[in-house]
Design a protein around this motif. Structure first.
Motif, mmCIF file in Angstrom:
data_model
loop_
_atom_site.group_PDB
_atom_site.id
_atom_site.type_symbol
_atom_site.label_atom_id
_atom_site.label_comp_id
_atom_site.label_asym_id
_atom_site.label_seq_id
_atom_site.Cartn_x
_atom_site.Cartn_y
_atom_site.Cartn_z
ATOM 1 N N GLU A 141 0.842 -1.194 0.000
ATOM 2 C CA GLU A 141 0.000 0.000 0.000
ATOM 3 C C GLU A 141 0.878 1.245 0.000
ATOM 4 O O GLU A 141 1.903 1.287 0.690
ATOM 5 N N PRO A 142 0.497 2.256 -0.767
ATOM 6 C CA PRO A 142 1.306 3.473 -0.876
ATOM 7 C C PRO A 142 1.514 4.145 0.474
ATOM 8 O O PRO A 142 0.680 4.039 1.375
ATOM 9 N N PHE A 143 2.624 4.872 0.581
ATOM 10 C CA PHE A 143 2.930 5.617 1.792
ATOM 11 C C PHE A 143 2.071 6.860 1.850
ATOM 12 O O PHE A 143 1.920 7.561 0.863
ATOM 13 N N GLU A 144 1.538 7.134 3.028
ATOM 14 C CA GLU A 144 0.798 8.372 3.264
ATOM 15 C C GLU A 144 1.457 9.180 4.366
ATOM 16 O O GLU A 144 0.934 10.202 4.781
ATOM 17 N N ARG A 145 2.595 8.712 4.857
ATOM 18 C CA ARG A 145 3.340 9.403 5.910
ATOM 19 C C ARG A 145 4.690 9.824 5.352
ATOM 20 O O ARG A 145 5.188 9.241 4.402
ATOM 21 N N ASP A 146 5.266 10.823 6.010
ATOM 22 C CA ASP A 146 6.624 11.211 5.645
ATOM 23 C C ASP A 146 7.548 10.030 5.864
ATOM 24 O O ASP A 146 7.397 9.282 6.843
ATOM 25 N N HIS A 147 8.483 9.857 4.961
ATOM 26 C CA HIS A 147 9.449 8.767 5.078
ATOM 27 C C HIS A 147 10.719 9.138 4.326
ATOM 28 O O HIS A 147 10.738 10.090 3.551
ATOM 29 N N VAL A 148 11.762 8.389 4.613
ATOM 30 C CA VAL A 148 13.010 8.531 3.870
ATOM 31 C C VAL A 148 13.193 7.248 3.066
ATOM 32 O O VAL A 148 12.618 6.203 3.393
ATOM 33 N N THR A 149 13.982 7.333 2.008
ATOM 34 C CA THR A 149 14.191 6.180 1.132
ATOM 35 C C THR A 149 15.674 5.865 1.045
ATOM 36 O O THR A 149 16.502 6.769 0.908
ATOM 37 N N VAL A 150 15.987 4.583 1.138
ATOM 38 C CA VAL A 150 17.340 4.086 0.917
ATOM 39 C C VAL A 150 17.277 3.161 -0.289
ATOM 40 O O VAL A 150 16.505 2.206 -0.306
ATOM 41 N N ASP A 151 18.064 3.468 -1.321
ATOM 42 C CA ASP A 151 18.149 2.604 -2.499
ATOM 43 C C ASP A 151 19.297 1.631 -2.277
ATOM 44 O O ASP A 151 20.468 2.021 -2.258
ATOM 45 N N ASN A 152 18.948 0.372 -2.111
ATOM 46 C CA ASN A 152 19.921 -0.661 -1.801
ATOM 47 C C ASN A 152 20.249 -1.510 -3.034
ATOM 48 O O ASN A 152 20.543 -2.695 -2.918
ATOM 49 N N SER A 153 20.215 -0.902 -4.205
ATOM 50 C CA SER A 153 20.511 -1.630 -5.439
ATOM 51 C C SER A 153 22.001 -1.877 -5.628
ATOM 52 O O SER A 153 22.395 -2.803 -6.332
ATOM 53 N N GLY A 154 22.818 -1.030 -5.006
ATOM 54 C CA GLY A 154 24.254 -1.101 -5.233
ATOM 55 C C GLY A 154 24.976 -1.916 -4.188
ATOM 56 O O GLY A 154 24.423 -2.831 -3.571
ATOM 57 N N ASP A 155 26.225 -1.543 -3.956
ATOM 58 C CA ASP A 155 27.044 -2.295 -3.004
ATOM 59 C C ASP A 155 26.819 -1.786 -1.578
ATOM 60 O O ASP A 155 26.166 -0.766 -1.345
#
Length: 167
Positions: A141-155
């Motif tokens: 379900e989509p976020f409706e609150r403030d949040h931070v994002t970490v992209d863990n695609s790399g090393d």
């Protein structure tokens, strides 16, 4: 100078995106306790079916463990999918109730990288396979609150740098 409030970090994301890696990094930086849904599930469910009722039970047990740690003044990182808004809302209500600072962290990862990681898992407490990943992706379900994002695609070094900036 007052006492710092404990932090409740709610780790959200699909299986295989590296939530546990990120949660471990955050817990280390906060000197906090990491509560992992896979471990809690083994404690409270004999034969996992991953039904909605079972997930609700696991999340409830996670929140109770978090409540105890937060009451002791310890910061907590909840390491789970948190695909349902209701579970994120319950965690936020707990933070409000105990006076903890809340941070929602959405961990994302390139689809192919996540699928590869899931296929290559060994000695990992998670029982999620690619079909669990796909089901969670469809249900998230989509976020409706403030949040931070970490992209863990790399090393790992790249992920650690992102966590250092946020925590």
């Amino acid at each position: 100078m007052g006492v710092m409030a404990p932090r409740l970090v709610v780790q959200c994301g699909l299986p295989g995106v590296g939530k546990s890696t990120v949660a471990g990094e955050i817990a280390d930086r906060l000197d906090g306790e990491r509560i992992r849904s896979d471990a809690v599930r083994r404690d409270v469910v004999e034969d996992p079916t991953y039904s909605r009722a079972e997930r609700d039970r696991v999340y409830g047990a996670m929140l109770e463990r978090a409540r105890e740690a937060l009451a002791d003044g310890d910061s907590v990182v909840l390491d789970a999918t948190f695909e349902r808004r209701a579970h994120r809302d319950r965690a936020a209500a707990l933070a409000d109730e105990v006076g903890a600072d809340l941070t929602l962290v959405r961990v994302v990862c390139d689809d192919e990288v996540a699928r590869r990681r899931i296929r290559e898992r060994e000695d990992d407490p998670s029982e999620a396979d690619v079909s669990v990943y796909e089901n969670a992706r469809d249900r998230f379900e989509p976020f409706e609150r403030d949040h931070v994002t970490v992209d863990n695609s790399g090393d790992l070094a790249t992920t650690r740098r992102q966590v250092e900036v946020l925590f």
